[in-house]
Design a protein around this motif. Structure first.
Motif, PDB file in Angstrom:
ATOM      1  N   ILE A 163       0.853  -1.187   0.000  1.00  0.00           N
ATOM      2  CA  ILE A 163       0.000   0.000   0.000  1.00  0.00           C
ATOM      3  C   ILE A 163       0.889   1.237   0.000  1.00  0.00           C
ATOM      4  O   ILE A 163       1.958   1.242   0.612  1.00  0.00           O
ATOM      5  CB  ILE A 163      -0.942   0.007   1.231  1.00  0.00           C
ATOM      6  CG1 ILE A 163      -1.901   1.188   1.182  1.00  0.00           C
ATOM      7  CG2 ILE A 163      -0.147  -0.014   2.539  1.00  0.00           C
ATOM      8  CD1 ILE A 163      -3.002   1.124   2.239  1.00  0.00           C
ATOM      9  N   THR A 164       0.469   2.261  -0.712  1.00  0.00           N
ATOM     10  CA  THR A 164       1.228   3.515  -0.726  1.00  0.00           C
ATOM     11  C   THR A 164       0.856   4.334   0.499  1.00  0.00           C
ATOM     12  O   THR A 164      -0.319   4.602   0.759  1.00  0.00           O
ATOM     13  CB  THR A 164       0.946   4.331  -1.991  1.00  0.00           C
ATOM     14  OG1 THR A 164       1.336   3.562  -3.134  1.00  0.00           O
ATOM     15  CG2 THR A 164       1.744   5.629  -1.987  1.00  0.00           C
ATOM     16  N   LYS A 165       1.874   4.697   1.251  1.00  0.00           N
ATOM     17  CA  LYS A 165       1.676   5.513   2.444  1.00  0.00           C
ATOM     18  C   LYS A 165       2.301   6.884   2.226  1.00  0.00           C
ATOM     19  O   LYS A 165       3.333   7.017   1.562  1.00  0.00           O
ATOM     20  CB  LYS A 165       2.336   4.851   3.657  1.00  0.00           C
ATOM     21  CG  LYS A 165       1.602   3.630   4.187  1.00  0.00           C
ATOM     22  CD  LYS A 165       0.560   4.042   5.217  1.00  0.00           C
ATOM     23  CE  LYS A 165       0.052   2.846   5.998  1.00  0.00           C
ATOM     24  NZ  LYS A 165      -0.592   3.234   7.253  1.00  0.00           N
ATOM     25  N   HIS A 166       1.663   7.902   2.791  1.00  0.00           N
ATOM     26  CA  HIS A 166       2.191   9.268   2.750  1.00  0.00           C
ATOM     27  C   HIS A 166       2.755   9.546   4.145  1.00  0.00           C
ATOM     28  O   HIS A 166       2.075  10.145   4.996  1.00  0.00           O
ATOM     29  CB  HIS A 166       1.087  10.244   2.357  1.00  0.00           C
ATOM     30  CG  HIS A 166       0.331   9.818   1.121  1.00  0.00           C
ATOM     31  ND1 HIS A 166       0.918   9.786  -0.118  1.00  0.00           N
ATOM     32  CD2 HIS A 166      -0.950   9.371   0.972  1.00  0.00           C
ATOM     33  CE1 HIS A 166       0.028   9.347  -1.007  1.00  0.00           C
ATOM     34  NE2 HIS A 166      -1.109   9.085  -0.369  1.00  0.00           N
ATOM     35  N   VAL A 182       6.504  15.319   3.771  1.00  0.00           N
ATOM     36  CA  VAL A 182       5.752  14.082   3.598  1.00  0.00           C
ATOM     37  C   VAL A 182       6.499  13.229   2.574  1.00  0.00           C
ATOM     38  O   VAL A 182       6.937  13.733   1.538  1.00  0.00           O
ATOM     39  CB  VAL A 182       4.322  14.368   3.113  1.00  0.00           C
ATOM     40  CG1 VAL A 182       3.605  13.071   2.745  1.00  0.00           C
ATOM     41  CG2 VAL A 182       3.546  15.126   4.179  1.00  0.00           C
ATOM     42  N   VAL A 183       6.674  11.957   2.885  1.00  0.00           N
ATOM     43  CA  VAL A 183       7.395  11.036   2.004  1.00  0.00           C
ATOM     44  C   VAL A 183       6.433   9.955   1.529  1.00  0.00           C
ATOM     45  O   VAL A 183       5.839   9.240   2.341  1.00  0.00           O
ATOM     46  CB  VAL A 183       8.587  10.378   2.741  1.00  0.00           C
ATOM     47  CG1 VAL A 183       9.264   9.338   1.855  1.00  0.00           C
ATOM     48  CG2 VAL A 183       9.583  11.435   3.179  1.00  0.00           C
ATOM     49  N   ASP A 184       6.258   9.851   0.232  1.00  0.00           N
ATOM     50  CA  ASP A 184       5.420   8.796  -0.333  1.00  0.00           C
ATOM     51  C   ASP A 184       6.254   7.528  -0.471  1.00  0.00           C
ATOM     52  O   ASP A 184       7.331   7.551  -1.081  1.00  0.00           O
ATOM     53  CB  ASP A 184       4.880   9.211  -1.702  1.00  0.00           C
ATOM     54  CG  ASP A 184       3.894  10.359  -1.628  1.00  0.00           C
ATOM     55  OD1 ASP A 184       3.370  10.620  -0.525  1.00  0.00           O
ATOM     56  OD2 ASP A 184       3.645  11.008  -2.654  1.00  0.00           O
ATOM     57  N   ARG A 185       5.770   6.433   0.094  1.00  0.00           N
ATOM     58  CA  ARG A 185       6.534   5.183   0.050  1.00  0.00           C
ATOM     59  C   ARG A 185       5.570   4.003  -0.013  1.00  0.00           C
ATOM     60  O   ARG A 185       4.556   3.979   0.687  1.00  0.00           O
ATOM     61  CB  ARG A 185       7.426   5.073   1.291  1.00  0.00           C
ATOM     62  CG  ARG A 185       8.288   3.802   1.329  1.00  0.00           C
ATOM     63  CD  ARG A 185       9.242   3.829   2.529  1.00  0.00           C
ATOM     64  NE  ARG A 185      10.215   4.920   2.391  1.00  0.00           N
ATOM     65  CZ  ARG A 185      10.856   5.469   3.404  1.00  0.00           C
ATOM     66  NH1 ARG A 185      10.622   5.056   4.644  1.00  0.00           N
ATOM     67  NH2 ARG A 185      11.721   6.449   3.201  1.00  0.00           N
ATOM     68  N   ASN A 186       5.899   3.031  -0.850  1.00  0.00           N
ATOM     69  CA  ASN A 186       5.133   1.795  -0.895  1.00  0.00           C
ATOM     70  C   ASN A 186       5.553   0.909   0.277  1.00  0.00           C
ATOM     71  O   ASN A 186       6.724   0.527   0.382  1.00  0.00           O
ATOM     72  CB  ASN A 186       5.356   1.063  -2.221  1.00  0.00           C
ATOM     73  CG  ASN A 186       4.725   1.780  -3.392  1.00  0.00           C
ATOM     74  OD1 ASN A 186       3.745   2.503  -3.233  1.00  0.00           O
ATOM     75  ND2 ASN A 186       5.280   1.589  -4.571  1.00  0.00           N
ATOM     76  N   ILE A 187       4.604   0.609   1.141  1.00  0.00           N
ATOM     77  CA  ILE A 187       4.866  -0.226   2.312  1.00  0.00           C
ATOM     78  C   ILE A 187       4.257  -1.606   2.086  1.00  0.00           C
ATOM     79  O   ILE A 187       3.063  -1.727   1.822  1.00  0.00           O
ATOM     80  CB  ILE A 187       4.271   0.394   3.594  1.00  0.00           C
ATOM     81  CG1 ILE A 187       4.781   1.824   3.785  1.00  0.00           C
ATOM     82  CG2 ILE A 187       4.588  -0.483   4.802  1.00  0.00           C
ATOM     83  CD1 ILE A 187       6.270   1.958   3.953  1.00  0.00           C
TER      84      ILE A 187
END
Length: 268
Positions: A163-166, A182-187
């Motif tokens: 899931i993509t988290k901000h 804010v860092v967008d990262r796929n978790i």
């Protein structure tokens, strides 16, 4: 000669931006300044580390075990967008993240100077002791320099979910940590329901585990270390639960009933 030495030590202190506080012990590679209990424990743990000849994951298991019973203390680190960051080294109490910081750094070190340098590299992106460079999120360990561990979550089971988290963005607006982007990262995480015996069997002693959270803007809510023991798989962690309030081994299957899932980072 003593005057020159004092000037050099003052310059080192200024370079690292550290100040000695009575409540917390700080250190620099050139001149560690630690409370007595922490100083003794560092020496004992480094002696243990130097006696081990197996893989680093074995060192993580043994070093982390020496912290069992250490009191849990929240908010151990000092620094914010408005307060200068300070390099805290204090073994008298740990939160879940500083616990992992110390164990990870100790497992790479042969002496105090290496320990402090490795702690800086573990806790701060690019080794810069600044609030804006602190690794505030668990997955920073796998995605920012110096990489401390590899994210192997997806490789453990096809049941893993991404899931993509901000990161740092609150659901209702605003940031958890003012002054940080804010860092967008796929978790990727493994839902607790998918953590069957086969998946648990794929874990290795020394793996770093993060308790995935559904909360917007965060990757995990708690972290610890996977330890395989004669009594079964354990989640070794600095627990804030009132029943514990210290570093403990929690049966992993029991812990999984309390969280949505796990993120797994393997030491490199």
């Amino acid at each position: 000669m003593r005057t020159v030495t004092r000037v050099l030590l003052m310059l080192v202190t200024l370079v690292f931006g550290l100040a000695l506080l009575p409540a917390q012990a700080m250190a620099t590679p050139a001149d560690p300044s630690l409370d007595d209990a922490t100083s003794r424990q560092i020496d004992d743990l480094l002696a243990l580390r130097n006696s081990l000849t197996g893989p680093r994951t074995d060192a993580i298991a043994q070093l982390s075990g020496r912290f069992i019973g250490t009191p849990y203390r929240a908010n151990m680190l000092i620094g914010s967008a408005s307060q200068p960051e300070q390099l805290v080294v204090d073994f008298r109490g740990v939160d879940c993240f500083t616990y992992l910081d110390y164990v990870e750094a100790l497992s790479r070190s042969a002496d105090r100077g290496q320990f402090v340098q490795n702690l800086i590299a573990t806790r701060y992106t690019d080794g810069q002791v600044e609030f804006t460079h602190r690794k505030h999120f668990f997955t920073d360990w796998a995605y920012t320099n110096r990489v401390a561990a590899n994210d192997i979550t997806a490789s453990l089971t096809p049941g893993a979910v991404t899931i993509t988290k901000h990161l740092n963005a609150k659901a209702g607006g605003g940031n958890y940590l003012p002054g940080l982007p804010v860092v967008d990262r796929n978790i990727t995480y493994i839902p607790s329901g998918a953590m069957d015996n086969a998946v648990i069997g794929g874990l290795r002693t020394g793996d770093f585990l993060g308790a995935y959270t559904d909360e917007a803007g965060l990757d995990v809510s708690h972290v610890g270390i996977f330890i395989s023991t004669p009594n079964g798989p354990m989640f070794r962690n600095a627990s804030s639960l009132s029943a514990n309030n210290q570093v403990v081994d929690t049966p992993l299957t029991q812990y999984l009933t309390t969280v949505p899932g796990l993120v797994v980072l393997r030491p490199n």
